[in-house]
Design a protein around this motif. Structure first.
Motif, PDB file in Angstrom:
ATOM      1  N   VAL A   1       5.058  -3.787   9.202  1.00 10.25           N
ATOM      2  CA  VAL A   1       4.428  -5.113   9.331  1.00 10.25           C
ATOM      3  C   VAL A   1       3.666  -5.211  10.642  1.00 10.25           C
ATOM      4  O   VAL A   1       2.520  -5.675  10.690  1.00 10.25           O
ATOM      5  CB  VAL A   1       5.484  -6.234   9.233  1.00 10.25           C
ATOM      6  CG1 VAL A   1       4.830  -7.602   9.464  1.00 10.25           C
ATOM      7  CG2 VAL A   1       6.164  -6.215   7.870  1.00 10.25           C
ATOM      8  N   LYS A   2       4.302  -4.754  11.731  1.00  9.98           N
ATOM      9  CA  LYS A   2       3.637  -4.834  13.031  1.00  9.98           C
ATOM     10  C   LYS A   2       2.390  -3.960  13.080  1.00  9.98           C
ATOM     11  O   LYS A   2       1.409  -4.300  13.750  1.00  9.98           O
ATOM     12  CB  LYS A   2       4.604  -4.428  14.154  1.00  9.98           C
ATOM     13  CG  LYS A   2       5.646  -5.486  14.465  1.00  9.98           C
ATOM     14  CD  LYS A   2       6.440  -5.107  15.709  1.00  9.98           C
ATOM     15  CE  LYS A   2       7.346  -6.228  16.153  1.00  9.98           C
ATOM     16  NZ  LYS A   2       8.077  -5.919  17.397  1.00  9.98           N
ATOM     17  N   GLY A   3       2.438  -2.808  12.401  1.00  8.52           N
ATOM     18  CA  GLY A   3       1.298  -1.904  12.412  1.00  8.52           C
ATOM     19  C   GLY A   3       0.287  -2.184  11.317  1.00  8.52           C
ATOM     20  O   GLY A   3      -0.680  -1.442  11.168  1.00  8.52           O
ATOM     21  N   CYS A   4       0.515  -3.266  10.537  1.00 12.31           N
ATOM     22  CA  CYS A   4      -0.393  -3.638   9.433  1.00 12.31           C
ATOM     23  C   CYS A   4      -0.558  -2.484   8.443  1.00 12.31           C
ATOM     24  O   CYS A   4      -1.672  -2.177   8.002  1.00 12.31           O
ATOM     25  CB  CYS A   4      -1.748  -4.097   9.968  1.00 12.31           C
ATOM     26  SG  CYS A   4      -1.663  -5.556  11.017  1.00 12.31           S
ATOM     27  N   THR A   5       0.542  -1.814   8.114  1.00 12.42           N
ATOM     28  CA  THR A   5       0.522  -0.729   7.134  1.00 12.42           C
ATOM     29  C   THR A   5       0.700  -1.330   5.753  1.00 12.42           C
ATOM     30  O   THR A   5       1.796  -1.735   5.373  1.00 12.42           O
ATOM     31  CB  THR A   5       1.650   0.285   7.430  1.00 12.42           C
ATOM     32  OG1 THR A   5       1.473   0.808   8.742  1.00 12.42           O
ATOM     33  CG2 THR A   5       1.635   1.424   6.423  1.00 12.42           C
ATOM     34  N   MET A   6      -0.412  -1.406   4.997  1.00 13.68           N
ATOM     35  CA  MET A   6      -0.355  -1.971   3.652  1.00 13.68           C
ATOM     36  C   MET A   6       0.079  -0.934   2.614  1.00 13.68           C
ATOM     37  O   MET A   6       0.590  -1.276   1.558  1.00 13.68           O
ATOM     38  CB  MET A   6      -1.728  -2.547   3.270  1.00 13.68           C
ATOM     39  CG  MET A   6      -2.173  -3.661   4.188  1.00 13.68           C
ATOM     40  SD  MET A   6      -0.968  -5.003   4.216  1.00 13.68           S
ATOM     41  CE  MET A   6      -1.654  -6.054   5.456  1.00 13.68           C
ATOM     42  N   GLU A   7      -0.155   0.349   2.902  1.00 13.70           N
ATOM     43  CA  GLU A   7       0.328   1.441   2.052  1.00 13.70           C
ATOM     44  C   GLU A   7       1.716   1.808   2.578  1.00 13.70           C
ATOM     45  O   GLU A   7       1.893   2.717   3.364  1.00 13.70           O
ATOM     46  CB  GLU A   7      -0.647   2.619   2.114  1.00 13.70           C
ATOM     47  CG  GLU A   7      -0.121   3.979   1.664  1.00 13.70           C
ATOM     48  CD  GLU A   7       0.524   3.968   0.292  1.00 13.70           C
ATOM     49  OE1 GLU A   7       0.296   3.039  -0.491  1.00 13.70           O
ATOM     50  OE2 GLU A   7       1.283   4.900   0.004  1.00 13.70           O
ATOM     51  N   ASN A   8       2.716   1.007   2.169  1.00 16.46           N
ATOM     52  CA  ASN A   8       4.057   1.194   2.716  1.00 16.46           C
ATOM     53  C   ASN A   8       5.077   1.319   1.606  1.00 16.46           C
ATOM     54  O   ASN A   8       4.817   0.967   0.458  1.00 16.46           O
ATOM     55  CB  ASN A   8       4.426   0.019   3.633  1.00 16.46           C
ATOM     56  CG  ASN A   8       4.442  -1.305   2.905  1.00 16.46           C
ATOM     57  OD1 ASN A   8       5.279  -1.543   2.040  1.00 16.46           O
ATOM     58  ND2 ASN A   8       3.493  -2.175   3.235  1.00 16.46           N
ATOM     59  N   MET A   9       6.236   1.820   1.968  1.00 11.42           N
ATOM     60  CA  MET A   9       7.307   2.022   0.996  1.00 11.42           C
ATOM     61  C   MET A   9       8.606   1.355   1.455  1.00 11.42           C
ATOM     62  O   MET A   9       9.473   1.039   0.664  1.00 11.42           O
ATOM     63  CB  MET A   9       7.544   3.525   0.825  1.00 11.42           C
ATOM     64  CG  MET A   9       8.498   3.897  -0.281  1.00 11.42           C
ATOM     65  SD  MET A   9       7.671   3.850  -1.872  1.00 11.42           S
ATOM     66  CE  MET A   9       8.950   4.560  -2.905  1.00 11.42           C
ATOM     67  N   ALA A  10       8.715   1.126   2.764  1.00 13.68           N
ATOM     68  CA  ALA A  10       9.982   0.673   3.334  1.00 13.68           C
ATOM     69  C   ALA A  10      10.396  -0.691   2.788  1.00 13.68           C
ATOM     70  O   ALA A  10      11.539  -0.880   2.354  1.00 13.68           O
ATOM     71  CB  ALA A  10       9.875   0.628   4.856  1.00 13.68           C
ATOM     72  N   LEU A  11       9.475  -1.658   2.813  1.00 15.53           N
ATOM     73  CA  LEU A  11       9.828  -3.005   2.361  1.00 15.53           C
ATOM     74  C   LEU A  11      10.143  -3.023   0.876  1.00 15.53           C
ATOM     75  O   LEU A  11      11.068  -3.700   0.422  1.00 15.53           O
ATOM     76  CB  LEU A  11       8.678  -3.971   2.674  1.00 15.53           C
ATOM     77  CG  LEU A  11       9.007  -5.458   2.537  1.00 15.53           C
ATOM     78  CD1 LEU A  11      10.080  -5.852   3.536  1.00 15.53           C
ATOM     79  CD2 LEU A  11       7.761  -6.315   2.768  1.00 15.53           C
TER      80      LEU A  11
ATOM     81  N   SER B   1       5.546  -6.950  -0.951  1.00 17.45           N
ATOM     82  CA  SER B   1       5.120  -5.577  -1.217  1.00 17.45           C
ATOM     83  C   SER B   1       3.988  -5.540  -2.231  1.00 17.45           C
ATOM     84  O   SER B   1       3.032  -4.768  -2.093  1.00 17.45           O
ATOM     85  CB  SER B   1       6.307  -4.750  -1.726  1.00 17.45           C
ATOM     86  OG  SER B   1       7.315  -4.651  -0.748  1.00 17.45           O
ATOM     87  N   MET B   2       4.076  -6.391  -3.241  1.00 20.15           N
ATOM     88  CA  MET B   2       3.009  -6.462  -4.230  1.00 20.15           C
ATOM     89  C   MET B   2       1.707  -6.956  -3.594  1.00 20.15           C
ATOM     90  O   MET B   2       0.618  -6.420  -3.858  1.00 20.15           O
ATOM     91  CB  MET B   2       3.417  -7.387  -5.382  1.00 20.15           C
ATOM     92  CG  MET B   2       2.319  -7.587  -6.430  1.00 20.15           C
ATOM     93  SD  MET B   2       1.836  -6.050  -7.277  1.00 20.15           S
ATOM     94  CE  MET B   2       3.115  -5.974  -8.545  1.00 20.15           C
ATOM     95  N   GLU B   3       1.806  -7.971  -2.745  1.00 24.15           N
ATOM     96  CA  GLU B   3       0.617  -8.482  -2.050  1.00 24.15           C
ATOM     97  C   GLU B   3      -0.020  -7.391  -1.183  1.00 24.15           C
ATOM     98  O   GLU B   3      -1.247  -7.250  -1.142  1.00 24.15           O
ATOM     99  CB  GLU B   3       0.995  -9.684  -1.190  1.00 24.15           C
ATOM    100  CG  GLU B   3       1.382 -10.918  -1.993  1.00 24.15           C
ATOM    101  CD  GLU B   3       1.953 -12.012  -1.117  1.00 24.15           C
ATOM    102  OE1 GLU B   3       1.935 -11.846   0.131  1.00 24.15           O
ATOM    103  OE2 GLU B   3       2.406 -13.032  -1.657  1.00 24.15           O
ATOM    104  N   ASP B   4       0.834  -6.602  -0.490  1.00 28.23           N
ATOM    105  CA  ASP B   4       0.310  -5.511   0.346  1.00 28.23           C
ATOM    106  C   ASP B   4      -0.398  -4.463  -0.511  1.00 28.23           C
ATOM    107  O   ASP B   4      -1.474  -3.961  -0.142  1.00 28.23           O
ATOM    108  CB  ASP B   4       1.455  -4.852   1.126  1.00 28.23           C
ATOM    109  CG  ASP B   4       1.997  -5.765   2.220  1.00 28.23           C
ATOM    110  OD1 ASP B   4       1.346  -6.781   2.524  1.00 28.23           O
ATOM    111  OD2 ASP B   4       3.067  -5.454   2.772  1.00 28.23           O
ATOM    112  N   ALA B   5       0.208  -4.121  -1.649  1.00 25.61           N
ATOM    113  CA  ALA B   5      -0.388  -3.101  -2.527  1.00 25.61           C
ATOM    114  C   ALA B   5      -1.736  -3.582  -3.075  1.00 25.61           C
ATOM    115  O   ALA B   5      -2.701  -2.812  -3.163  1.00 25.61           O
ATOM    116  CB  ALA B   5       0.570  -2.780  -3.671  1.00 25.61           C
ATOM    117  N   LYS B   6      -1.813  -4.858  -3.429  1.00 24.88           N
ATOM    118  CA  LYS B   6      -3.082  -5.414  -3.920  1.00 24.88           C
ATOM    119  C   LYS B   6      -4.125  -5.430  -2.809  1.00 24.88           C
ATOM    120  O   LYS B   6      -5.295  -5.125  -3.038  1.00 24.88           O
ATOM    121  CB  LYS B   6      -2.862  -6.824  -4.457  1.00 24.88           C
ATOM    122  CG  LYS B   6      -2.097  -6.865  -5.771  1.00 24.88           C
ATOM    123  CD  LYS B   6      -1.892  -8.304  -6.222  1.00 24.88           C
ATOM    124  CE  LYS B   6      -1.147  -8.364  -7.547  1.00 24.88           C
ATOM    125  NZ  LYS B   6      -0.904  -9.765  -7.976  1.00 24.88           N
TER     126      LYS B   6
END
Length: 557
Positions: free
Chosen positions: A255-265, A290-295
């Protein structure tokens, strides 16, 4: 590296949330609530790089800035990362810059792998030919193959192709590690990967991952990668507490690094979902984020993965909500019955209170009368106490005044006794001179002799003492009548000077200059000059003499 297979492992393992990690979960919630701030900072960095790109004139500088923009977008937004990789490759080909052509080709393959274009990514990399790749890029080159084959194996997730691609991934990682140097920021992380995939040693792998965490800022991607890798290691070992600790830390870093391609959350959401009702609401919130980040990233495969999981969570969440609503309706019905009972009880109490009200008013009236009488008595007692206090003060002043009078009487008697003794000695001297027929000598002695300086000093000393006994604050009050720069300072607190003695006599009522001069053994002109000089220094010249006579009026005689 975030892998779909690891997600499936987590889903099948039930690991209860420990109270020890509640603070970390609260921190994650706080970081998520501030996500817009991190996004704003990320967008400002990107806007700066875009502005820098538009102003640069040197092609090499442009390619370097395009590389920076690609790295900013790599795990932030798929389409933009691909666009800058293509743009960088095209510019490098135009300039015939082999290094940047190879670099952006590698970047394109990495981003293709994330987008699910595995075969195209491999073909794109194979076009470089290993023997022609710049030695500085060999690590990135082989690591790109490792990334592609890992994602490909996770995508297949079968018993035929998945093992084949995992073997290729391991071989690619082995070749990549042969070309990594100790000064590379990712050196420790990939040493941990070595002991996961090539030379399995869980203890050493975790040591390397922990080194990354100890020396990396929480907002940087290597921190998130190492934390998630540690979480995976502890999950495989079945150490639940440490798994969830590092999974949460990885999510915070993403979240802090603005990583939208993430798996942790996403993984953490599934983990919380397995815990049952206690963490269901949080799991539902995390999977939606997580869905919002993936979109936002536009990662179609990640959206598909989450879409498989989301219905399970939402269904369970909705079922739980329906059950809670049923319980709530039952509770409302029960509470309604209680309210009816309370209303009836309140009406009965109201009737009883109405009967008591008249009695209370009567009691209140009597109490008020009694209170008024008590107040009058208290006021009378306070008045009597004030009078007694004033009487004590007056008695104290009277005792003090009597003591002063006794002191003055003692001084007066002492002076009288001394001057009686001197008068007797003068009589004896006169008789002796007459008997000796020394009349002329006696007349000469009497006409030439004045009071001695010693007698004058004794008199003035006694006067000072007596006056200051009567008026101890005279000097300070007298100075208050003068200007600030004209205050009179005495050599001793018990001795007055000529100016103070002059006005001390005026305070006692001796106003005539000649009388004052006689009492102080000085000439009238001296006294006149003294009065004039001091009066000119007064704050108020017109009322100065009257003000002097009002000094020290607090002493009661």
């Amino acid at each position: 590296m975030k892998r779909f297979a690891f997600l499936l492992i987590i889903i099948t393992v039930v690991m209860p949330i420990k109270a020890d990690n509640n603070l970390l979960l609260e921190k994650l919630d706080s970081v998520i609530s501030n996500k817009t701030q991190y996004m704003k900072a990320k967008e400002e960095r990107i806007a700066f790089l875009k502005g820098k790109l538009s102003q640069e004139s040197m092609p090499e500088d442009k390619m370097h800035t395009l590389e920076e923009l690609y790295n900013e977008y790599y795990v932030f937004q798929f389409d933009s990362a691909m666009a800058y990789a293509n743009r960088g490759e095209a510019l490098a080909k135009d300039l015939k810059n082999a290094y940047y052509v190879q670099l952006f080709t590698i970047y394109k393959s990495e981003i293709m792998a994330i987008g699910g274009l595995y075969n195209e990514a491999v073909e794109n990399l194979n076009g470089l030919h290993t023997e022609k790749v710049n030695t500085k890029l060999l690590f990135k080159y082989h690591l790109a193959f490792f990334t592609i084959y890992t994602y490909w194996a996770d995508y297949c997730h079968d018993q035929v192709f998945a093992p084949l691609y995992r073997d290729k991934a391991r071989n690619s990682l082995k070749m990549a590690l042969e070309n990594i140097h100790a000064d590379n920021p990712l050196y420790e992380y990939y040493q941990g990967e070595r002991h996961v995939y090539i030379e399995p040693d869980s203890k050493r792998a975790k040591m390397h991952y922990q080194n990354v965490l100890n020396h990396t800022d929480e907002s940087l991607r290597p921190y998130a990668m190492a934390a998630f890798a540690l979480a995976g290691s502890y999950s495989v070992e079945g150490i639940n507490k440490q798994y969830e600790e590092y999974a949460i830390k990885a999510a915070i870093a993403d979240v802090k690094g603005c990583t939208m391609e993430n798996m942790a959350l996403q993984s953490l959401a599934m983990h919380l979902f397995q815990q049952g009702k206690a963490q269901l609401e949080r799991a539902e919130r995390y999977i939606n984020i997580s869905m919002e980040d993936a979109k936002f990233y536009n990662n179609r495969l990640r959206i598909i993965e989450i879409s498989r999981i989301l219905p399970q969570i939402m269904s369970t969440y909705q079922t739980t909500m329906k059950k809670q609503n049923r319980n709530l309706r039952s509770s409302i019905l029960f509470i309604s019955l209680l309210v009816i009972g309370l209303v009836l009880g309140a009406y009965y109490i109201y009737r009883q209170n109405k009967k008591l009200a008249s009695r209370r008013r009567e009691l209140a009236k009597n109490n008020q009368q009694l209170k008024n009488l008590n107040q009058q008595l208290a006021d009378s007692n306070n008045h009597q106490a004030n009078l007694n206090e004033q009487l004590k003060e007056l008695n104290k002043k009277l005792i003090d005044t009597n003591k002063r009078r006794e002191g003055l009487a003692s001084i007066y008697i002492d002076l009288c006794a001394k001057y009686i003794d001197k008068l007797g000695k003068y009589q004896t001297l006169v008789k002796r001179k007459i008997k000796a027929n020394q009349v002329q000598e006696l007349l000469s002695t009497m006409s030439s002799t004045r009071i001695s300086e010693e007698d004058a000093a004794i008199f003035l000393n006694r006067f000072d003492k007596a006056f200051l006994e009567l008026y101890p604050t005279f000097v300070d009050e007298f100075n208050s009548l003068l200007k600030d720069d004209a205050h009179i300072v005495t050599k001793s607190p018990h001795v007055l000077n000529t100016e103070l003695r002059t006005f001390a006599l005026i305070r006692l009522g001796v106003k005539n200059t000649a009388d004052i001069a006689g009492l102080l053994f000085l000439s009238p002109q001296t006294i006149y000059n003294c009065r004039s000089v001091i009066k000119n220094k007064a704050v108020n010249k017109d009322t100065f003499d009257a003000d002097v006579q009002k000094l020290c009026t607090v002493i009661i005689l």
